[in-house]
Scaffold this active site. Structure first.
Site, PDB file in Angstrom:
ATOM      1  N   ARG A   1      13.622   0.435   2.402  1.00 49.65           N
ATOM      2  CA  ARG A   1      12.780   0.239   3.587  1.00 49.65           C
ATOM      3  C   ARG A   1      13.663   0.086   4.829  1.00 49.65           C
ATOM      4  O   ARG A   1      14.761  -0.463   4.749  1.00 49.65           O
ATOM      5  CB  ARG A   1      11.952  -1.041   3.373  1.00 49.65           C
TER       6      ARG A   1
ATOM      7  N   THR B   1       3.063  10.089   5.424  1.00 50.91           N
ATOM      8  CA  THR B   1       3.959   9.646   4.359  1.00 50.91           C
ATOM      9  C   THR B   1       3.856  10.673   3.252  1.00 50.91           C
ATOM     10  O   THR B   1       3.025  11.573   3.309  1.00 50.91           O
ATOM     11  CB  THR B   1       3.515   8.224   3.929  1.00 50.91           C
TER      12      THR B   1
ATOM     13  N   ASP C   1       5.032  -1.338  11.691  1.00 53.03           N
ATOM     14  CA  ASP C   1       4.360  -1.946  10.532  1.00 53.03           C
ATOM     15  C   ASP C   1       4.500  -3.476  10.542  1.00 53.03           C
ATOM     16  O   ASP C   1       3.893  -4.151   9.717  1.00 53.03           O
ATOM     17  CB  ASP C   1       4.904  -1.385   9.206  1.00 53.03           C
TER      18      ASP C   1
ATOM     19  N   SER D   1       4.882  -3.185   4.010  1.00 51.98           N
ATOM     20  CA  SER D   1       4.388  -1.839   3.734  1.00 51.98           C
ATOM     21  C   SER D   1       3.149  -1.908   2.858  1.00 51.98           C
ATOM     22  O   SER D   1       2.864  -2.939   2.245  1.00 51.98           O
ATOM     23  CB  SER D   1       5.495  -1.069   3.005  1.00 51.98           C
ATOM     24  N   SER D   2       2.426  -0.797   2.800  1.00 53.47           N
ATOM     25  CA  SER D   2       1.335  -0.650   1.839  1.00 53.47           C
ATOM     26  C   SER D   2       1.700   0.346   0.755  1.00 53.47           C
ATOM     27  O   SER D   2       0.871   0.651  -0.111  1.00 53.47           O
ATOM     28  CB  SER D   2       0.084  -0.129   2.536  1.00 53.47           C
TER      29      SER D   2
ATOM     30  N   GLY E   1      -1.170   7.273   3.070  1.00 53.20           N
ATOM     31  CA  GLY E   1      -2.500   6.909   3.560  1.00 53.20           C
ATOM     32  C   GLY E   1      -2.568   5.577   4.282  1.00 53.20           C
ATOM     33  O   GLY E   1      -3.654   4.998   4.383  1.00 53.20           O
ATOM     34  N   GLY E   2      -1.421   5.064   4.780  1.00 51.85           N
ATOM     35  CA  GLY E   2      -1.457   3.769   5.457  1.00 51.85           C
ATOM     36  C   GLY E   2      -1.953   2.707   4.485  1.00 51.85           C
ATOM     37  O   GLY E   2      -1.719   2.792   3.281  1.00 51.85           O
TER      38      GLY E   2
HETATM   39  N1  GLU Z   1       4.047   2.976   7.089  1.00 53.37           N
HETATM   40  C1  GLU Z   1       3.083   2.798   6.062  1.00 53.37           C
HETATM   41  C2  GLU Z   1       3.541   1.807   5.045  1.00 53.37           C
HETATM   42  O1  GLU Z   1       4.697   1.688   4.776  1.00 53.37           O
HETATM   43  C3  GLU Z   1       2.761   4.062   5.361  1.00 53.37           C
HETATM   44  C4  GLU Z   1       2.065   4.976   6.264  1.00 53.37           C
HETATM   45  C5  GLU Z   1       1.378   6.084   5.551  1.00 53.37           C
HETATM   46  O2  GLU Z   1       1.037   5.992   4.407  1.00 53.37           O
HETATM   47  O3  GLU Z   1       1.194   7.104   6.144  1.00 53.37           O
HETATM   48  O4  GLU Z   1       2.724   1.129   4.512  1.00 53.37           O
END
Ligand code: GLU
Length: 598
Positions: free
Chosen positions: A131, A419, A459, A483-484, A504-505
């Site tokens: 990360r 992502t 984030d 992060s997710s 997908g955030g």
């Molecule tokens: N930045 C997000 C994360 O690390 C991921 C973004 C995405 O999935 O497009 O959770």
């Protein structure tokens, strides 16, 4: 070139250059607004067979190795490595190098990633945390304006301020050092050659460029690449990236360290400091960057162990909590069309998201009750909240056992999806699950040496405190933003049976949990599970994927008391199942991904 020409050309290239049969492809981005469907296109017989397989929800079958990734060029690069005796770690290096070229909006050497590795020889599962980190000069006020209020999301994203120290190059190196078999330098050849020769811009990339022209025009190097002569790239254009080819050749020769010191590092720092909203990254931040090996977070579910990435990701813990809350319910008997099943899944997810907001962050900086959040007595207490018949009116975080007391305020973090997920099983039986990101589509929009730099620092929570209490996911020097991302490997009797993940955030958590339930409870194969219409509930409203079978549940969910939001949901699930009959691969029809195997 037409869309059909593009798909046909890529697939023809796959077959002719590799000699590897293209068992299936998922080139069409049927659900997202930026790309047309593939159904009406003139297609070659190989593509037709693949599209038939997709339409039928049939997975790709193979015996020795399998990978499922977001772009056919990247799949081909990885397939070449796997078919010549490389490990999943070797293949990942080739795939990631290629994704940085052909899917630059989503991931690359300027970003960060999490990787799960099942090692067939030792029978162990470990994770690597690559990360991004906040610069040592960062403070909790990084994203607050002079008046103390948070910046707007895109104000913070575009420019240098959002750029964290990239982790992907170091992660590639760390994985290869531990688990690689083929020489490092050769793994970059395909991507470097294609960067020099040029690749055909896909409809998806062109669509995303067209939607982002204002932001892509802010920095000259970025504008020159994506908006040549002032006009956005079009699908079918040939795009060369000689600067990226040179960068890959430097990394191939000198190792990933070349990104963290010397001239490349100097250029990264200069780009961040000279950007529209100058950032704080320094040469020292790059020099001290470290990949961290961490234990996975695992939880039992239906006789399996579902293993994922722990802090600084919230992905593994939130997926695990959701599943654990559901374990007492017979979802298999209810089936995928049951409103009751979705009420349970939706509210289990809300309960998990409430805990995520309060407790989850980089555990090297703040105490995170990882054990307490999954402790059986705590899960049982929280699961009792699900016993009603309608949507929970309100959901609040619970009070898990916490070995260091910490009373914090709930954070809110904005995130926009961009992502990529890589799933690989090699011929030695190793399994790799990696989610890689530059955060927003095109990251910070700062480009240097042919790569886009991430905006991963957004984030973090923009606010540092709420109601006088510190927020766990506030910015701090050297800290990794929450992060997710939820790269996942499912074990049964200690051996891997399923590898998956998605972009997908924060909806990643819902996409992955749903795919797991679809496969493990509802018996869907990996292609069906990846393609199934999404229903995701994070904070109370039910997101229902527009244009899919999921919409049929909208009325029932409204009756149960939910606010329903119909929307496009661009997941990018890439899945590989390891079954007694062989390997099975599925690629999300919403993106350009493809599963290949032999
Ligand atoms: N930045 C997000 C994360 O690390 C991921 C973004 C995405 O999935 O497009 O959770």
């Amino acid at each position: 070139m037409t869309c059909g020409g593009w798909i046909g050309a890529v697939l023809a290239a796959l077959v002719s250059l590799t000699g590897i049969p293209v068992a299936a492809q998922q080139a069409a981005d049927a659900h997202s607004p930026e790309a047309g469907g593939a159904g009406a296109l003139a297609i070659s017989p190989g593509v037709a067979a693949a599209l038939d397989a997709k339409a039928d929800g049939r997975p790709v079958a193979a015996r020795d190795w399998m990978l499922s990734v977001a772009n056919p060029h990247a799949a081909r690069a990885g397939a070449r490595v796997l078919s010549s005796g490389g490990t999943a770690a070797d293949a990942m290096v080739a795939v990631q190098a290629m994704l940085g070229l052909v899917e630059p909006q989503s991931s690359g050497l300027g970003g960060g990633a999490f990787l799960l590795w099942y090692d067939a020889q030792s029978g162990t599962l470990s994770t690597l945390d690559g990360r991004e980190t906040a610069p040592m000069a960062a403070t909790p006020r990084l994203f607050l304006g002079t008046d103390g209020t948070p910046l707007g999301f895109f104000e913070a994203v575009v420019g240098g301020l959002s750029v964290g120290t990239p982790g992907v190059p170091a992660l590639m190196q760390a994985a290869h050092d531990r688990w690689g078999r083929l020489p490092w330098a050769g793994l970059f050849a395909d991507a470097a050659d294609l960067a020099e020769r040029g690749f055909v811009v896909s409809p998806r990339l062109a669509g995303l460029v067209a939607r982002d022209t204002d932001r892509l025009s802010v920095h000259p190097e970025t504008a020159a690449y994506f908006l040549p002569g002032g006009a956005p790239l079009a699908a079918g254009d040939r795009l060369r990236n000689p600067a990226y080819a040179r960068l890959l050749r430097v990394v191939a020769r000198q190792g990933a360290g070349a990104v963290y010191s010397g001239p490349v590092a100097g250029d990264i720092v200069a780009a961040v400091r000279g950007a529209a909203r100058p950032g704080l990254l320094s040469r020292r931040d790059l020099e001290i960057y470290k990949v961290k090996q961490r234990a996975p977070v695992c939880a039992p579910y239906r006789g399996h162990r579902v293993c994922g990435m722990g802090p600084p990701s919230s992905g593994g813990l939130t997926v695990a909590q959701t599943l654990r809350l559901l374990e007492g319910y017979d979802l298999a008997a209810m089936g995928p069309r049951s409103p009751r099943a979705w009420r349970l899944i939706g509210d289990a997810s809300r309960l998990a998201f409430a805990d995520r907001g309060l407790y989850m962050a980089d555990s090297d900086f703040v105490p995170v009750p990882v054990k307490g959040l999954l402790a059986p007595d705590y899960i049982a207490r929280r699961a009792r909240l699900l016993t009603g018949e309608v949507a929970l009116a309100e959901v609040a975080p619970g009070r898990p056992a916490f070995d260091h007391a910490g009373r914090r305020g709930p954070g809110e973090t904005l995130t926009q999806p961009a992502t990529s997920h890589i799933s690989i099983v090699d011929s030695y039986g190793n399994a790799l699950s990696m989610t890689s990101s530059i955060e927003n589509a095109f990251g910070s929009r700062v480009m240097v040496r042919g790569m886009l730099l991430n905006n991963q620092l957004t984030d973090f929570s923009f606010r540092s405190h709420r109601d006088g209490r510190p927020i766990a996911n506030a910015v701090a020097p050297g800290k990794r933003p929450r992060s997710s991302m939820a790269p996942t490997i499912v074990l049964r009797d200690g051996a891997p049976v399923l590898v998956l993940g998605s972009p997908g955030g924060s909806r990643i958590i819902g996409y992955v949990a749903q795919a797991l339930i679809a496969h493990l409870d509802w018996g869907m194969n990996v292609q069906q599970a990846a393609a199934m219409g999404h229903l995701v509930n994070r904070f109370g409203a039910f997101d229902v994927e527009r244009g899919t079978g999921a919409e049929a549940l909208s009325g029932a969910l409204t009756d149960l008391g939910y606010e329903v939001a119909r929307r496009a949901m661009t997941s990018g699930l890439h899945m590989v199942a390891i079954t007694p009959e062989g390997l099975r691969g599925g690629a999300d029809p919403r993106r350009e991904g493809v599963a290949l195997g032999e």
